[in-house]
Design an enzyme around this catalytic site. Structure first.
Site, short mmCIF file in Angstrom:
data_model
loop_
_atom_site.label_atom_id
_atom_site.label_comp_id
_atom_site.label_asym_id
_atom_site.label_seq_id
_atom_site.Cartn_x
_atom_site.Cartn_y
_atom_site.Cartn_z
N THR A 240 0.13 3.19 4.55
CA THR A 240 0.23 1.97 5.35
C THR A 240 0.01 0.75 4.47
OG1 THR A 240 -0.60 3.12 7.29
CG2 THR A 240 -0.74 0.72 7.31
N CYS A 330 -13.40 -3.23 -17.12
CA CYS A 330 -13.05 -1.86 -16.72
C CYS A 330 -13.73 -0.81 -17.59
CB CYS A 330 -11.55 -1.67 -16.78
SG CYS A 330 -10.66 -2.75 -15.64
#
Length: 380
Positions: A240, A330
Site C-alpha cells: 500500500t 548509517c
C-alpha cells in the site's frame, strides 16, 4: 546548533501541512477505486510523481516510490540480476567512496557470481572519468556512481562520466540521496538511467523516497521486483502506498525547484561564516572545495603537535554547543574510520580527526563565537 543535515533534514513547514492533511483528513488508500477518498489519494500520488519527475526532467511514469534511497539502490542494483544473467553481462562498476547502501548490494552481486570493479578516488574525493572509460568491458551491465558524497559533499563529474559511457550500453545508476533537489542540471542528463532519491534529505519525512527509472528510447530498464504482492508501482514495489509521505516528498520536490537559488545563497553564506569561524585553527578541508555541495564541509583540525584533534573527543566537547558528526549516520552505531576518507588516501590521523558539518536553508544563524570558543578550549 543542529549542523548535521547530511544525516537528516528538518521538515519544511509546508511539507508538514501537506503530510498532516493526508494523515488526518484525506487519509484514503490510493488503491481504492470505488469512492472519493481513494480517488483523492490516487490524484495526490500522481501529482507527486510529476513533482518528483520535474526535478530531473523525467516522466511521471518513470517514478517508482520506495521507502528511501537504500531501497531504491537495492532495487536498481539487485533488480538487474536476472537481466545480467540472461544476457551474460555480469560485470559491475562502482566506486570505493559509495555509501554502504550501494557497496553492500554490490557485495551481494559479487556473491551471486558478478565481477565487480571498484574505481578509486584521489585526495580531491573525485573519480577520474578516464578510469571509468578504461574499466568498461563488453560484459559490463551496470555502472553505479553517486552524485554527492554523504561525508565530504564532493560532487562527482557526472557530465564527464556520462560522456565516458556514450558508446556503451551499460546502465548508469546514480545515488542522488544528497544532491537531489540541490544540484538540478547534472541529474537531468538523459544518459542517467536510474536515480535514487531520499525524502528526508530534502526536508520531507523519513521513510519515503523514489527510484527514477528512465526509458532509453521507449524501453524501460529491465528491473525485477525484490518483493511481491499487490502489483503496485508497475509491479516493482508491492505494498500500500504511503500517501501522506509521498505527498510530503512531492511538495518537498516542488519547493526544491522553486526555491533553489534562494536556498543556495543561504547555504553559501553559512558556509562562508563557518569557514571564517574555523580559520584561526588552520583547518584542513577534506575533498575538493571547488566541487562540493554548498551545505557540507568535512574538515580535520591540527592539534599543534603534528597530528589532529580526535573527532570523538571533539564531538564530546562540542556536544553542548553544536550537533555534528564524523561520518555517515548509517554506520555510526559501530564507528570505524571512514572508508570514504581512507579511499581518498588521507592519513590515519587525519581520517580519525575528520568532522562533518552540514546545514540547510532552514538552519538558524549559529553562535559562531561559541563554536570558536569550544575549539579554543580544546587546543588550549
Amino acid at each position: 546548533m543542529y549542523l548535521d543535515c547530511a544525516a537528516t533534514t528538518p521538515l519544511e513547514p509546508r511539507v508538514v501541512e501537506e503530510v498532516t492533511r493526508y494523515l488526518v483528513s484525506d487519509f484514503g488508500n490510493a488503491g481504492s477505486r470505488t469512492h472519493g477518498y481513494g480517488q483523492t489519494a490516487k490524484s495526490r500520488v500522481q501529482a507527486a510523481r510529476e513533482e518528483v519527475a520535474t526535478v530531473v526532467d523525467a516522466g511521471p511514469d518513470e517514478v517508482i516510490f520506495t521507502s528511501g534511497a537504500t531501497e531504491s539502490n537495492n532495487l536498481a542494483l539487485l533488480g538487474l540480476v536476472d537481466h545480467g544473467k540472461a544476457t551474460s553481462r555480469r560485470h559491475v562498476i562502482t566506486t570505493a567512496i559509495e555509501h554502504k547502501a550501494v557497496l553492500e548490494p554490490v557485495d551481494e552481486l559479487r556473491r551471486r557470481g558478478f565481477t565487480v570493479t571498484l574505481l578509486q578516488a584521489d585526495t580531491s574525493g573525485r573519480v577520474d572519468p578516464d578510469d571509468l572509460r578504461r574499466a568498461l568491458r563488453p560484459d559490463t551491465l551496470l555502472v553505479s556512481i553517486m552524485h554527492a558524497n554523504n561525508e565530504t559533499g564532493v560532487l562527482q563529474p557526472l557530465a564527464d562520466i556520462t560522456a565516458a559511457m556514450d558508446h556503451h550500453d551499460a546502465f548508469l545508476h546514480v545515488d542522488a540521496a544528497q544532491a537531489f533537489g540541490k544540484e538540478l542540471e547534472p541529474l537531468r542528463q538523459s544518459r542517467i538511467d536510474l536515480i535514487s532519491v531520499s525524502g528526508h534529505k530534502i526536508y520531507a519525512p523519513k521513510g519515503v523516497g523514489a527510484l527514477i527509472a528512465r526509458r532509453r528510447g521507449f524501453v524501460r530498464p529491465p528491473l525485477r521486483p525484490l518483493q511481491y504482492g499487490g502489483g503496485q508501482e508497475r509491479g516493482l514495489r508491492a505494498g500500500t502506498l504511503a500517501v501522506a509521505l509521498i505527498a510530503g516528498l512531492g511538495t518537498a520536490a516542488a519547493l526544491a525547484v522553486a526555491d533553489q537559488r534562494d536556498r543556495r545563497r543561504t547555504c553559501e553564506r553559512l558556509r562562508s561564516r563557518l569557514m571564517a569561524a574555523l580559520a584561526p585553527f588552520d583547518p584542513e578541508f577534506n575533498g575538493d572545495q571547488d566541487h562540493v555541495l554548498p551545505s557540507t564541509l568535512n574538515v580535520s583540525i591540527p592539534n599543534g603537535h603534528g597530528g589532529y584533534l580526535d573527532s570523538e573527543a571533539v564531538m564530546l566537547a562540542l556536544k553542548p554547543v553544536v550537533a555534528i558528526s564524523n561520518g555517515s549516520a548509517c554506520t555510526s552505531h559501530s564507528y570505524a574510520p571512514s572508508h570514504v576518507l581512507e579511499a581518498m588516501g588521507l592519513s590515519t590521523d587525519r581520517v580519525q580527526g575528520a568532522l562533518r558539518f552540514s546545514w540547510s536553508h532552514l538552519t538558524p544563524e549559529p553562535d559562531w563565537d561559541a563554536l570558536s570558543g569550544a575549539f579554543s578550549g580544546l587546543l588550549s
